[in-house]
Design a protein around this motif. Structure first.
Motif, PDB file in Angstrom:
ATOM      1  N   ASP A  88      15.255  41.546  51.964  1.00 56.69           N
ATOM      2  CA  ASP A  88      16.526  42.152  51.583  1.00 56.69           C
ATOM      3  C   ASP A  88      17.007  41.732  50.198  1.00 56.69           C
ATOM      4  O   ASP A  88      17.996  42.265  49.690  1.00 56.69           O
ATOM      5  CB  ASP A  88      17.590  41.832  52.637  1.00 56.69           C
ATOM      6  CG  ASP A  88      17.725  40.348  52.905  1.00 56.69           C
ATOM      7  OD1 ASP A  88      16.750  39.591  52.687  1.00 56.69           O
ATOM      8  OD2 ASP A  88      18.806  39.927  53.343  1.00 56.69           O
ATOM      9  N   SER A  90      14.742  41.759  47.583  1.00 56.01           N
ATOM     10  CA  SER A  90      13.751  42.334  46.679  1.00 56.01           C
ATOM     11  C   SER A  90      14.286  43.584  45.978  1.00 56.01           C
ATOM     12  O   SER A  90      14.637  44.572  46.631  1.00 56.01           O
ATOM     13  CB  SER A  90      12.484  42.702  47.464  1.00 56.01           C
ATOM     14  OG  SER A  90      11.633  43.500  46.674  1.00 56.01           O
ATOM     15  N   SER A  91      14.319  43.547  44.650  1.00 55.36           N
ATOM     16  CA  SER A  91      14.765  44.727  43.895  1.00 55.36           C
ATOM     17  C   SER A  91      13.762  45.867  44.040  1.00 55.36           C
ATOM     18  O   SER A  91      14.150  47.038  44.068  1.00 55.36           O
ATOM     19  CB  SER A  91      14.976  44.376  42.421  1.00 55.36           C
ATOM     20  OG  SER A  91      13.780  43.900  41.841  1.00 55.36           O
ATOM     21  N   GLY A  92      12.489  45.552  44.174  1.00 57.69           N
ATOM     22  CA  GLY A  92      11.478  46.584  44.370  1.00 57.69           C
ATOM     23  C   GLY A  92      11.671  47.309  45.691  1.00 57.69           C
ATOM     24  O   GLY A  92      11.599  48.542  45.755  1.00 57.69           O
ATOM     25  N   LYS A  94      14.472  47.521  47.357  1.00 59.06           N
ATOM     26  CA  LYS A  94      15.709  48.308  47.239  1.00 59.06           C
ATOM     27  C   LYS A  94      15.429  49.646  46.560  1.00 59.06           C
ATOM     28  O   LYS A  94      15.933  50.688  46.987  1.00 59.06           O
ATOM     29  CB  LYS A  94      16.764  47.514  46.476  1.00 59.06           C
ATOM     30  CG  LYS A  94      17.344  46.369  47.274  1.00 59.06           C
ATOM     31  CD  LYS A  94      18.314  45.550  46.468  1.00 59.06           C
ATOM     32  CE  LYS A  94      18.767  44.347  47.292  1.00 59.06           C
ATOM     33  NZ  LYS A  94      19.535  43.403  46.530  1.00 59.06           N
ATOM     34  N   ARG A  95      14.615  49.630  45.511  1.00 61.42           N
ATOM     35  CA  ARG A  95      14.247  50.861  44.796  1.00 61.42           C
ATOM     36  C   ARG A  95      13.465  51.801  45.713  1.00 61.42           C
ATOM     37  O   ARG A  95      13.704  53.009  45.735  1.00 61.42           O
ATOM     38  CB  ARG A  95      13.428  50.509  43.553  1.00 61.42           C
ATOM     39  CG  ARG A  95      13.037  51.697  42.698  1.00 61.42           C
ATOM     40  CD  ARG A  95      12.179  51.314  41.495  1.00 61.42           C
ATOM     41  NE  ARG A  95      10.844  50.929  41.922  1.00 61.42           N
ATOM     42  CZ  ARG A  95      10.332  49.703  41.861  1.00 61.42           C
ATOM     43  NH1 ARG A  95      11.030  48.707  41.371  1.00 61.42           N
ATOM     44  NH2 ARG A  95       9.115  49.456  42.282  1.00 61.42           N
ATOM     45  N   GLU A  98      15.785  53.367  48.393  1.00 62.98           N
ATOM     46  CA  GLU A  98      16.607  54.409  47.768  1.00 62.98           C
ATOM     47  C   GLU A  98      15.794  55.682  47.544  1.00 62.98           C
ATOM     48  O   GLU A  98      16.277  56.786  47.804  1.00 62.98           O
ATOM     49  CB  GLU A  98      17.166  53.888  46.442  1.00 62.98           C
ATOM     50  CG  GLU A  98      18.084  54.861  45.745  1.00 62.98           C
ATOM     51  CD  GLU A  98      18.651  54.288  44.463  1.00 62.98           C
ATOM     52  OE1 GLU A  98      18.763  55.054  43.487  1.00 62.98           O
ATOM     53  OE2 GLU A  98      18.975  53.090  44.421  1.00 62.98           O
TER      54      GLU A  98
END
Length: 118
Positions: A88, A90-92, A94-95, A98
């Motif tokens: 939760d 991880s920016s990857g 999240k991308r 989305e």
């Protein structure tokens, strides 16, 4: 046959954590394949290649992978997130979440759907 993009937290300051995430991701990818489904496991593909990116930091490596990931995300029909500790953050991931939600495609956590892959 489901076409699944498997997301997994990857980067970590401790190289052993990164490697263990790679191993766990491979186990899940194998289980998905054994169930008769298609999977693209980004961490399974990228980890061995990342070892060849000598001298590059994780942010630079992430930028190199972004266009590659985009091609595979477009080809797959749903996202499963391997919800290991740190997923939760991880920016990857999240991308990726989305991307799939914006397309109205299924997004699941592995812990919620793993019984579907027996």
């Amino acid at each position: 046959m489901r076409k699944i993009f498997l997301a997994c937290p990857y980067s970590h300051a401790d190289a052993s954590v990164t490697h263990n995430r790679f191993i766990e991701c491979n186990k899940v990818a194998a289980r998905i394949i054994e169930s008769g489904n298609v999977v693209f496991s980004q961490v399974s593909m990228s980890h061995p290649i990342n070892l060849a990116f000598a001298g590059k930091d994780s942010a630079t490596i992430g930028k190199l992978w972004a266009p590659v990931d985009a091609v595979f995300m477009d080809m797959m029909e749903e996202l499963i997130v391997l919800d290991l500790v740190g997923w939760d953050l991880s920016s990857g991931i999240k991308r990726e979440i989305e991307f799939y939600k914006n397309r109205g495609q299924k997004v699941s956590l592995w812990s919620e759907v793993q019984s579907e892959f027996n």
